[in-house]
Design an enzyme around this catalytic site. Structure first.
Site, PDB file in Angstrom:
ATOM      1  CG  ASN A   1      43.764  44.421  47.934  1.00 14.82           C
ATOM      2  OD1 ASN A   1      42.681  44.105  47.324  1.00 14.82           O
ATOM      3  ND2 ASN A   1      44.156  44.387  48.848  1.00 14.82           N
ATOM      4  CD  GLU A   2      48.915  45.520  42.246  1.00 12.01           C
ATOM      5  OE1 GLU A   2      49.100  46.733  42.197  1.00 12.01           O
ATOM      6  OE2 GLU A   2      50.322  44.351  41.821  1.00 12.01           O
ATOM      7  N   PRO A   3      45.855  48.867  41.325  1.00 12.62           N
ATOM      8  CG  PRO A   3      46.867  49.774  40.716  1.00 12.62           C
ATOM      9  CD  PRO A   3      47.417  49.214  40.942  1.00 12.62           C
TER      10      PRO A   3
END
Length: 390
Positions: free
Chosen positions: A163-165
């Site tokens: 879950n990236e920025p």
């Protein structure tokens, strides 16, 4: 009283943090918690539903669980697992696949039923297949009553799972595009960044959040900056791990290096009385000068009092004397003789006078860091007759 003191020390921390002296002790403690959970559920005739992570962080935890299985009889027959993520596309037999990782580090060494192992499928070919798989993954977890325990690492972007920025706090299992820094960090495993997949299938933050217990682990100084943001920073989509501050069931488990940027370790004078040995005093005065944007010799008693350093001022003041002392210590680190000056009094110099000619080895992390940062020092060392190697 001890509890009050701890609450005061950790007042900048927005979620529970436990710090161990090193990664091994922390990993053993996490493995023990997992083992207790498995045994407790087994005694009630229930399955244990675990959410598992990959990467370097949990390796020692898995090694300890394998040891417990082989030496203490810990059984995984009643355990069902769901892995956080997998690169996409990815063949399960590839060396970099998380199927390979989990088999090598855990599953092949314990008595888990392979039918109870769930890892996102990197072999799916169409977006429709991926979407259907992700929905099914969520439904399987829900039908089992949700995850009992989710273990997490944290990436340098603040990602949990992949879950990236920019990930939403209510996101579910889905296909995502990997951040450039994440791919860069994985490049060694793939023989170059160009070989790292650009996408992955990951459990969502919302999925992780539903776990009855969440343990996020982090080791080494490399993780210290992002741990400070995750633990003490504002909740933001730019650092997905900050969403964990909203959970009542989360704990960060860190080694001392990963915790070193937290306020209670980095600037302890802000949260407690300190033993003012010279190294801490020097660090605090330099920090104060940077914080109030003043030269050291112009720092006032008011500056000390307003920035958590009243104790230092009282115990070792007046502050004028403290300022002079630290200023002099800094002066003595500056010299035109970086290798030491022959036949000179070297008591106030950073390097000894004898032997006059020395052998200097300089390590440069990047081909041009040496000349950019230390070119003048190199020239002085060579001019003064030292044997210099980069």
């Amino acid at each position: 009283m001890a509890r009050l003191n701890l609450l005061e020390e950790t007042r900048y921390e927005k979620l529970p943090v436990t710090v161990y002296p090193n990664q091994q002790q922390a990993s053993v403690a996490v493995a023990e918690r997992i083992a207790k959970l498995i045994k407790s559920k087994e005694s009630k005739g229930e399955k244990t539903i675990l959410g598992l992570a990959t990467g370097v962080t949990p390796i020692a935890v898995y090694a300890e669980l394998v040891r417990k299985h082989k030496e203490e009889g810990l059984s995984f027959k009643n355990v069902i697992t769901f892995n956080l993520d997998e690169y996409y596309p990815m063949q399960p037999t590839a060396a970099q696949s998380y199927v390979t990782f989990m088999n090598e580090n855990l599953f092949s060494h314990v008595d888990i039923d392979k039918a109870n192992v769930h890892i996102p499928d990197g072999t799916l070919t169409t977006t429709e297949e991926v979407a259907a798989f992700c929905l099914d993954y969520e439904q399987k977890i829900t039908k089992l009553g949700g995850l009992d325990l989710q273990i997490l690492g944290i990436g340098r972007t603040g990602h949990i799972g992949f879950n990236e920025p920019g990930s939403a706090p209510n996101s579910g299992t889905r296909l995502v595009t990997l951040d450039d820094l994440t791919r860069n960090d994985a490049s060694r495993d793939f023989g170059g960044k160009q070989n790292v997949p650009t996408k992955a299938i990951t459990m969502g933050i919302g999925t992780i959040f539903k776990a009855r217990e969440i343990i996020l682990m982090a080791w080494s100084l490399k993780k210290a900056p992002i741990i400070k943001k995750a633990v003490e920073g504002e909740i933001s989509g730019e650092v997905p791990a900050t969403y964990l501050q909203l959970s009542d069931h989360v704990e960060f488990v860190l080694d001392e290096a990963a915790a070193s940027y937290l306020t209670r370790f980095d600037t302890p004078w802000l949260v407690k009385d300190c033993i003012w040995e010279n190294t801490l005093k020097k660090k605090a005065v330099l920090w104060l000068a940077e914080t109030v944007n003043k030269p050291i010799l112009k720092l006032t008693e008011e500056d000390y009092n307003n920035h958590g350093m009243a104790q230092l001022a009282v115990e070792q003041g007046p502050v004028y004397n403290i300022n002079i002392d630290i200023f002099n210590q800094l002066q003595h680190t500056i010299t035109g003789w970086p290798g030491g000056k022959p036949n000179a009094d070297d008591t106030q110099r950073p390097e000894r006078a004898q032997p006059a000619q020395k052998r200097a080895i300089i390590f440069s992390p990047h081909p041009d860091d040496d000349v950019i940062s230390m070119g003048g020092t190199f020239i002085r060392l060579v001019d003064q007759g030292h044997d210099v190697h980069v």
